[in-house]
Scaffold this active site. Sequence first.
Site, PDB file in Angstrom:
ATOM      1  N   SER A 125       0.830  -1.202   0.000  1.00 24.31           N
ATOM      2  CA  SER A 125       0.000   0.000   0.000  1.00 24.31           C
ATOM      3  C   SER A 125       0.866   1.255   0.000  1.00 24.31           C
ATOM      4  CB  SER A 125      -0.859  -0.031   1.273  1.00 24.31           C
ATOM      5  OG  SER A 125      -1.427   1.223   1.495  1.00 24.31           O
ATOM      6  N   TYR A 150      -2.081  -1.741  10.992  1.00 19.67           N
ATOM      7  CA  TYR A 150      -2.346  -2.193   9.615  1.00 19.67           C
ATOM      8  C   TYR A 150      -1.202  -1.776   8.689  1.00 19.67           C
ATOM      9  CZ  TYR A 150      -3.982  -2.165   4.820  1.00 19.67           C
ATOM     10  OH  TYR A 150      -4.044  -2.344   3.457  1.00 19.67           O
ATOM     11  N   LYS A 154       1.982  -3.997   6.437  1.00 16.00           N
ATOM     12  CA  LYS A 154       2.407  -3.906   5.032  1.00 16.00           C
ATOM     13  C   LYS A 154       3.920  -3.701   4.958  1.00 16.00           C
ATOM     14  CE  LYS A 154      -1.556  -4.686   3.323  1.00 16.00           C
ATOM     15  NZ  LYS A 154      -1.813  -6.007   2.764  1.00 16.00           N
TER      16      LYS A 154
HETATM   17  N1  LIG Z   1      -8.848  -1.616  -0.810  1.00 13.10           N
HETATM   18  C1  LIG Z   1      -7.857  -0.776  -0.558  1.00 13.10           C
HETATM   19  O1  LIG Z   1      -8.077   0.442  -0.462  1.00 13.10           O
HETATM   20  C2  LIG Z   1      -6.432  -1.267  -0.418  1.00 13.10           C
HETATM   21  C3  LIG Z   1      -5.364  -0.358  -0.524  1.00 13.10           C
HETATM   22  C4  LIG Z   1      -4.051  -0.820  -0.386  1.00 13.10           C
HETATM   23  C5  LIG Z   1      -3.821  -2.178  -0.133  1.00 13.10           C
HETATM   24  N2  LIG Z   1      -4.879  -3.035  -0.029  1.00 13.10           N
HETATM   25  C6  LIG Z   1      -4.609  -4.457   0.251  1.00 13.10           C
HETATM   26  O2  LIG Z   1      -5.114  -5.225  -0.823  1.00 13.10           O
HETATM   27  C7  LIG Z   1      -5.558  -6.483  -0.364  1.00 13.10           C
HETATM   28  C8  LIG Z   1      -6.977  -6.734  -0.826  1.00 13.10           C
HETATM   29  O3  LIG Z   1      -7.819  -5.683  -0.355  1.00 13.10           O
HETATM   30  P1  LIG Z   1      -9.374  -5.657  -0.648  1.00 13.10           P
HETATM   31  O4  LIG Z   1      -9.794  -4.236  -0.635  1.00 13.10           O
HETATM   32  O5  LIG Z   1      -9.689  -6.502  -1.826  1.00 13.10           O
HETATM   33  O6  LIG Z   1      -9.902  -6.341   0.696  1.00 13.10           O
HETATM   34  P2  LIG Z   1     -11.094  -7.386   0.927  1.00 13.10           P
HETATM   35  O7  LIG Z   1     -11.361  -7.419   2.389  1.00 13.10           O
HETATM   36  O8  LIG Z   1     -12.222  -7.095   0.013  1.00 13.10           O
HETATM   37  O9  LIG Z   1     -10.400  -8.765   0.476  1.00 13.10           O
HETATM   38  C9  LIG Z   1      -9.597  -9.521   1.340  1.00 13.10           C
HETATM   39  C10 LIG Z   1     -10.133 -10.952   1.311  1.00 13.10           C
HETATM   40  O10 LIG Z   1      -9.302 -11.781   2.126  1.00 13.10           O
HETATM   41  C11 LIG Z   1     -10.117 -12.650   2.871  1.00 13.10           C
HETATM   42  N3  LIG Z   1      -9.347 -13.011   4.083  1.00 13.10           N
HETATM   43  C12 LIG Z   1      -8.984 -12.190   5.101  1.00 13.10           C
HETATM   44  N4  LIG Z   1      -8.290 -12.883   6.026  1.00 13.10           N
HETATM   45  C13 LIG Z   1      -8.203 -14.164   5.578  1.00 13.10           C
HETATM   46  C14 LIG Z   1      -7.611 -15.357   6.086  1.00 13.10           C
HETATM   47  N5  LIG Z   1      -6.992 -15.391   7.259  1.00 13.10           N
HETATM   48  N6  LIG Z   1      -7.710 -16.492   5.359  1.00 13.10           N
HETATM   49  C15 LIG Z   1      -8.346 -16.487   4.165  1.00 13.10           C
HETATM   50  N7  LIG Z   1      -8.927 -15.394   3.636  1.00 13.10           N
HETATM   51  C16 LIG Z   1      -8.860 -14.249   4.337  1.00 13.10           C
HETATM   52  C17 LIG Z   1     -11.418 -11.888   3.141  1.00 13.10           C
HETATM   53  O11 LIG Z   1     -12.525 -12.729   3.360  1.00 13.10           O
HETATM   54  C18 LIG Z   1     -11.560 -11.073   1.843  1.00 13.10           C
HETATM   55  O12 LIG Z   1     -12.339 -11.766   0.882  1.00 13.10           O
HETATM   56  C19 LIG Z   1      -5.386  -6.458   1.157  1.00 13.10           C
HETATM   57  O13 LIG Z   1      -4.148  -7.072   1.467  1.00 13.10           O
HETATM   58  C20 LIG Z   1      -5.340  -4.987   1.472  1.00 13.10           C
HETATM   59  O14 LIG Z   1      -4.623  -4.736   2.648  1.00 13.10           O
HETATM   60  C21 LIG Z   1      -6.167  -2.616  -0.182  1.00 13.10           C
END
Ligand SMILES: NC(=O)c1ccc[n+]([C@@H]2O[C@H](COP(=O)([O-])OP(=O)(O)OC[C@H]3O[C@@H](n4cnc5c(N)ncnc54)[C@H](O)[C@@H]3O)[C@@H](O)[C@H]2O)c1
Length: 340
Positions: A125, A150, A154
């Site tokens: 991120s 959080y 990362k």
């Molecule tokens: N959305 C944002 O703004 C953003 C920005 C920067 C980084 N990220 C990173 O991108 C990645 C995806 O983000 P997103 O927005 O799609 O989030 P999201 O919550 O929609 O997707 C994450 C998925 O992981 C699953 N999950 C969580 N813990 C788990 C575990 N222990 N075992 C199995 N499955 C598990 C959840 O059920 C979910 O479906 C994450 O790592 C997040 O930190 C997101």
Amino acid sequence: MKILVTGGLGFIGSHTVVELQNAGYEVVIIDDLSNASEDVLDGIEAITGKRPEFEKLDLRDRNAVSAFFKKYADVSGAIHFAASKAVGESVHKPLLYYENNLSSLVYLLKELTGKASANFIFSSSCTVYGQAEELPITESAPVKPAESPYGNTKQIGEEIIRDTAKVYENFKAIALRYFNPIGAHESVEIGELPLGVPQNLVPFITQTAAGLREELSVFGNDYPTEDGTCVRDYIHVVDLAKAHVKALTRLVESENKSNYEVFNLGTGTGSSVLEVINTFEEVSGVQLPYKIVDRREGDVVAAYADTEHANNELGWKSELTLADALDSAWKWEKKVRGIK
Ligand SMILES: NC(=O)c1ccc[n+]([C@@H]2O[C@H](COP(=O)([O-])OP(=O)(O)OC[C@H]3O[C@@H](n4cnc5c(N)ncnc54)[C@H](O)[C@@H]3O)[C@@H](O)[C@H]2O)c1
């Protein structure tokens, strides 16, 4: 070639599974459904004509992860999205975040490094930069002390992967530092489904427009930006998903310059909160009720990506506009809420 997508039923993961399947990769998803629904598989199938394999599994369960890799011995790489991602919650539940975001990562890496060769893409991120001194932000901008557990997961996650890639020659990795992913697939079959009160601006906007929230709060209009509100780099989730395919293919075709690389993924353009609100009102025709409130602790003033490294090395550029992304996010919200 079979690729494991962890968190593949989540927001960014599901859009990436679509692009991977469109590019000819076979996909197996791991998700524990903690922040997603199994129905997302139907959406992916409706778009691509193919239902990816799916294992409901909690990545914190090391034995289950091990058993997964025995069952799917043909997995040759992984894109690791699964994580807990609510910044505010992480401040109150640090151990949940350290366990979920880091122990899962270690278990995956232990399995992958035991293979003859493995490719790995990590969801990082732009929070790692904090308030960068120079804009746009390049990959060589210093990583700042994290503002939340959080954000720290990362940073530590990147370090774990970097250290791993140093010693395992059979293991290649790319960390992708996302700016602000928004929007939904144009088919409106998949999109973002935040649980509870949305933490991010765009889902809050669409939920307010849909009547679920009374009013949108704009946190501060006295920042040193053009209109006084915070500036971010909003990237369409479909563009972001396509970048993952480019990054994976770079590793598969051994075009990487080192075993661990880092790329910013953004549009290169900053938009203020008020610009996002105005653009949303234009594309949706809905007047948004909003009020200016005090600044929110921990918000950086402005962040947008220097995209040159991704443009030159990944051969990737964002193509869709802020208006495209807001339009798709609104269509998705209307579909979910049954609004015509
Ligand atoms: N959305 C944002 O703004 C953003 C920005 C920067 C980084 N990220 C990173 O991108 C990645 C995806 O983000 P997103 O927005 O799609 O989030 P999201 O919550 O929609 O997707 C994450 C998925 O992981 C699953 N999950 C969580 N813990 C788990 C575990 N222990 N075992 C199995 N499955 C598990 C959840 O059920 C979910 O479906 C994450 O790592 C997040 O930190 C997101």
